[in-house]
Design a protein around this motif. Structure first.
Motif, PDB file in Angstrom:
ATOM      1  N   VAL A 197       0.675  -1.237   0.108  1.00  0.00           N
ATOM      2  CA  VAL A 197       0.106   0.052   0.129  1.00  0.00           C
ATOM      3  C   VAL A 197       0.971   1.411   0.236  1.00  0.00           C
ATOM      4  O   VAL A 197       1.793   1.231   0.818  1.00  0.00           O
ATOM      5  CB  VAL A 197      -0.774   0.009   1.346  1.00  0.00           C
ATOM      6  CG1 VAL A 197      -1.719   1.206   1.442  1.00  0.00           C
ATOM      7  CG2 VAL A 197      -2.007  -1.027   1.192  1.00  0.00           C
ATOM      8  N   ASN A 198       0.603   2.305  -1.014  1.00  0.00           N
ATOM      9  CA  ASN A 198       1.324   3.491  -1.018  1.00  0.00           C
ATOM     10  C   ASN A 198       0.797   4.642  -0.698  1.00  0.00           C
ATOM     11  O   ASN A 198       1.302   5.412   0.259  1.00  0.00           O
ATOM     12  CB  ASN A 198       2.316   3.353  -2.534  1.00  0.00           C
ATOM     13  CG  ASN A 198       3.120   4.330  -2.411  1.00  0.00           C
ATOM     14  OD1 ASN A 198       3.410   5.504  -2.920  1.00  0.00           O
ATOM     15  ND2 ASN A 198       4.448   3.854  -1.919  1.00  0.00           N
ATOM     16  N   THR A 199      -0.239   5.100  -1.324  1.00  0.00           N
ATOM     17  CA  THR A 199      -0.410   6.392  -1.139  1.00  0.00           C
ATOM     18  C   THR A 199      -2.171   6.470  -2.084  1.00  0.00           C
ATOM     19  O   THR A 199      -2.398   5.442  -2.699  1.00  0.00           O
ATOM     20  CB  THR A 199       0.469   7.215  -1.986  1.00  0.00           C
ATOM     21  OG1 THR A 199       0.200   8.732  -2.062  1.00  0.00           O
ATOM     22  CG2 THR A 199       0.463   7.219  -3.573  1.00  0.00           C
ATOM     23  N   THR A 200      -2.812   7.646  -1.735  1.00  0.00           N
ATOM     24  CA  THR A 200      -3.772   7.863  -2.576  1.00  0.00           C
ATOM     25  C   THR A 200      -3.362   8.745  -3.825  1.00  0.00           C
ATOM     26  O   THR A 200      -2.540   9.101  -4.072  1.00  0.00           O
ATOM     27  CB  THR A 200      -4.950   8.565  -1.909  1.00  0.00           C
ATOM     28  OG1 THR A 200      -4.772   9.707  -1.594  1.00  0.00           O
ATOM     29  CG2 THR A 200      -5.286   7.792  -0.820  1.00  0.00           C
ATOM     30  N   ASN A 201      -4.372   8.781  -4.790  1.00  0.00           N
ATOM     31  CA  ASN A 201      -4.039   9.708  -5.913  1.00  0.00           C
ATOM     32  C   ASN A 201      -3.688  11.252  -5.761  1.00  0.00           C
ATOM     33  O   ASN A 201      -2.991  11.773  -6.522  1.00  0.00           O
ATOM     34  CB  ASN A 201      -5.163   9.425  -6.998  1.00  0.00           C
ATOM     35  CG  ASN A 201      -6.568  10.082  -6.410  1.00  0.00           C
ATOM     36  OD1 ASN A 201      -7.299   9.313  -6.039  1.00  0.00           O
ATOM     37  ND2 ASN A 201      -6.974  11.396  -6.925  1.00  0.00           N
ATOM     38  N   ALA A 202      -4.181  11.693  -4.462  1.00  0.00           N
ATOM     39  CA  ALA A 202      -3.892  13.113  -4.209  1.00  0.00           C
ATOM     40  C   ALA A 202      -3.331  13.339  -2.907  1.00  0.00           C
ATOM     41  O   ALA A 202      -2.967  14.720  -2.624  1.00  0.00           O
ATOM     42  CB  ALA A 202      -4.964  13.997  -4.489  1.00  0.00           C
ATOM     43  N   CYS A 203      -3.178  12.270  -2.013  1.00  0.00           N
ATOM     44  CA  CYS A 203      -2.867  12.525  -0.531  1.00  0.00           C
ATOM     45  C   CYS A 203      -1.904  11.484  -0.321  1.00  0.00           C
ATOM     46  O   CYS A 203      -2.033  10.442  -0.878  1.00  0.00           O
ATOM     47  CB  CYS A 203      -4.038  12.549   0.180  1.00  0.00           C
ATOM     48  SG  CYS A 203      -5.295  13.863   0.028  1.00  0.00           S
TER      49      CYS A 203
END
Ligand SMILES: Cc1ncc(COP(=O)(O)O)c(C=O)c1O
Length: 302
Positions: A197-203
């Motif tokens: 799991v890395n990040t969301t598209n904007a946060c």
């Protein structure tokens, strides 16, 4: 989905229809602020940007934003055409022209500038960069915790388009966001090339498990300024924090999850892929971190 929301939702403010926008040293009314259709940013996404917030007459974490901006410019071999003091002067001129002291969000954009012909080669941008600063009256209003969906779009390796670059081109993130919306969510959760799991598209993305705060190693996500502040706040306040690889299994089973970004600070996550995360409500650790962050902003901007 009828109640879809975004992570950058703000209260309607009629004053934003009348704002003045900075375009290459001039302050133009919003409907007259224009750049060339030959601009490298419009044509190719060839540019960099920063999102900043103004609290109590002070731009929060300005040095960090300037560091990231100038580092990105170096990476793109893009000459901003002014030093840090010049960029800050332009930011200040824009917010003063709009009478802004608080609850303000700035999007500071710098592209390689107009091209002589409509093709990709950067050398075709021959008349210097384009700088645009949009300052909006902005009070975040995110009415409920965010729903996430995991999407097939990945955060790539640094040798493709380094996910650390705040580039104008955000197509990978936009495609991820579209996929999440189609799945009935508000924002996309993106994995790294190894499936973690890395990040969301904007946060940036965090989970809380048994009182400890986990976020990705940072290798494939934006080096978010809010992300770093949250990590530092955990360390300073005795909250265990780990930058580590973790999977969807760890995430579905988390007690809390939240997003970080300059706009929303810390935004709680309700669910992922239709599974409630913890209670699905703002949890105690996220609440505590929000309070600590608010105090930090107050200290930095008095
Ligand atoms: C993809 C992505 N992740 C995270 C962030 C949050 O970074 P920051 O905390 O510096 O606003 C941003 C904002 O620019 C972003 O574009």
């Amino acid at each position: 989905m009828t109640d879809s929301i975004t992570t950058h939702q703000a209260t309607d403010d009629a004053r934003n229809a009348e704002i003045k926008i900075y375009v290459n040293g001039e302050l133009a009314p919003r409907d007259q602020a224009k750049i060339s259709v030959y601009d490298s940013g419009f044509m190719l996404g060839d540019g960099i940007w920063e999102g900043l917030r103004l609290y109590n007459g002070t731009w929060a974490f300005l040095n960090e934003h300037m560091d990231r901006l100038f580092e990105a410019a170096l990476a793109l071999d893009l000459n901003i055409g002014m030093d840090r003091a010049g960029v800050i002067k332009a930011l200040e001129a824009t917010r003063h022209a709009n009478g802004m002291t608080d609850n303000t969000h700035a999007r500071l954009m710098i592209t390689r500038g107009p091209k002589t012909r409509p093709f990709q080669h950067p050398a075709l941008s021959q008349s210097g960069p384009t700088m645009v600063i949009i300052c909006e009256h902005s009070t975040p209003s995110i009415p409920r915790p965010i729903r996430l969906a995991t999407v097939p779009h990945m955060r790539g390796l640094p040798m493709t388009q380094d996910p650390k670059l705040n580039s104008h081109s955000k197509l990978n993130c936009i495609l991820a966001c579209i996929a999440a919306e189609k799945a009935g969510a508000d924002e996309a959760l993106m994995l790294d090339v190894n499936g973690f799991v890395n990040t969301t598209n904007a946060c940036n993305f965090f989970i809380v498990r048994k009182g400890a705060v986990w976020t990705s190693t940072g290798d494939y996500c934006m080096n978010g300024i809010t992300r770093q502040k949250v990590i530092d706040l955990c360390r300073a306040n005795g909250i265990p924090v780990y930058e580590r690889n973790f999977s969807l299994v760890d995430t579905y089973g988390a007690d809390e999850a939240f997003l970080t970004g300059t706009f929303g600070a810390q935004t709680p996550v309700a669910s992922l892929d239709g599974r409630s995360i913890g209670s699905g409500k703002l949890g105690p650790v996220t609440t505590r971190l929000r309070a600590l962050y608010k105090d930090l902003i107050a200290q930095e901007t008095t």
